[in-house]
Design a protein around this motif. Structure first.
Motif, PDB file in Angstrom:
ATOM      1  N   ARG A  35      19.767  30.305  42.444  1.00 20.91           N
ATOM      2  CA  ARG A  35      19.456  31.809  41.373  1.00 20.91           C
ATOM      3  C   ARG A  35      20.141  33.168  42.686  1.00 20.91           C
ATOM      4  N   ILE A  36      20.121  33.347  43.652  1.00 21.78           N
ATOM      5  CA  ILE A  36      20.763  34.240  44.568  1.00 21.78           C
ATOM      6  C   ILE A  36      22.498  33.890  44.568  1.00 21.78           C
ATOM      7  N   ALA A  37      22.760  33.147  44.814  1.00 21.31           N
ATOM      8  CA  ALA A  37      24.486  32.227  44.898  1.00 21.31           C
ATOM      9  C   ALA A  37      25.097  32.198  43.437  1.00 21.31           C
ATOM     10  N   GLY A  38      24.231  32.119  43.223  1.00 24.55           N
ATOM     11  CA  GLY A  38      24.479  32.010  41.504  1.00 24.55           C
ATOM     12  C   GLY A  38      24.839  33.682  40.895  1.00 24.55           C
ATOM     13  N   GLU A  39      24.663  34.561  41.749  1.00 20.62           N
ATOM     14  CA  GLU A  39      24.654  35.885  41.196  1.00 20.62           C
ATOM     15  C   GLU A  39      26.567  36.514  41.192  1.00 20.62           C
ATOM     16  N   ARG A  40      26.458  37.324  40.282  1.00 21.41           N
ATOM     17  CA  ARG A  40      27.311  37.741  40.741  1.00 21.41           C
ATOM     18  C   ARG A  40      28.094  38.706  41.514  1.00 21.41           C
ATOM     19  N   SER A  41      28.986  38.895  42.284  1.00 22.04           N
ATOM     20  CA  SER A  41      29.631  40.392  42.597  1.00 22.04           C
ATOM     21  C   SER A  41      29.704  41.617  42.275  1.00 22.04           C
ATOM     22  N   LEU A  42      29.582  42.667  42.691  1.00 20.16           N
ATOM     23  CA  LEU A  42      30.384  43.907  42.027  1.00 20.16           C
ATOM     24  C   LEU A  42      31.954  43.282  42.341  1.00 20.16           C
ATOM     25  N   LEU A  43      31.806  42.849  43.605  1.00 19.38           N
ATOM     26  CA  LEU A  43      33.575  43.095  43.875  1.00 19.38           C
ATOM     27  C   LEU A  43      34.124  41.819  42.199  1.00 19.38           C
TER      28      LEU A  43
END
Length: 81
Positions: A35-43
């Motif tokens: 789940r965390i690895a699939g999150e998008r970064s604001l960057l």
């Protein structure tokens, strides 16, 4: 679990505690990492808006913030009366 392969990963205590704190009820650590690895970064969003579009959004946020503050001030005045 069929053909699932497993890997051991070493984490510092701090990293483990941070991961554990992100773990949701009923979620395995593997689920949490996925789940965390699939999150998008604001960057990832950098460059999507033009400078003009970004400034328009900033201005709208400032205007809404001001309206919210004014509304809270009015509510506080009514409560104090």
């Amino acid at each position: 679990m069929g053909d699932t392969e497993y890997r051991n990963v070493r984490l510092t205590e701090d990293a483990y505690q941070r991961l554990k704190s992100r773990k949701q009820a009923g979620e395995s650590f593997s689920d949490t990492v996925e789940r965390i690895a699939g999150e998008r970064s604001l960057l990832d969003l950098a460059g999507i808006l033009t400078d003009e579009e970004a400034e328009t959004i900033r201005q709208k946020i400032r205007e809404q913030d001001e309206r919210s503050r004014e509304g809270l001030d009015e509510l506080a005045d009514r409560i104090d009366s």
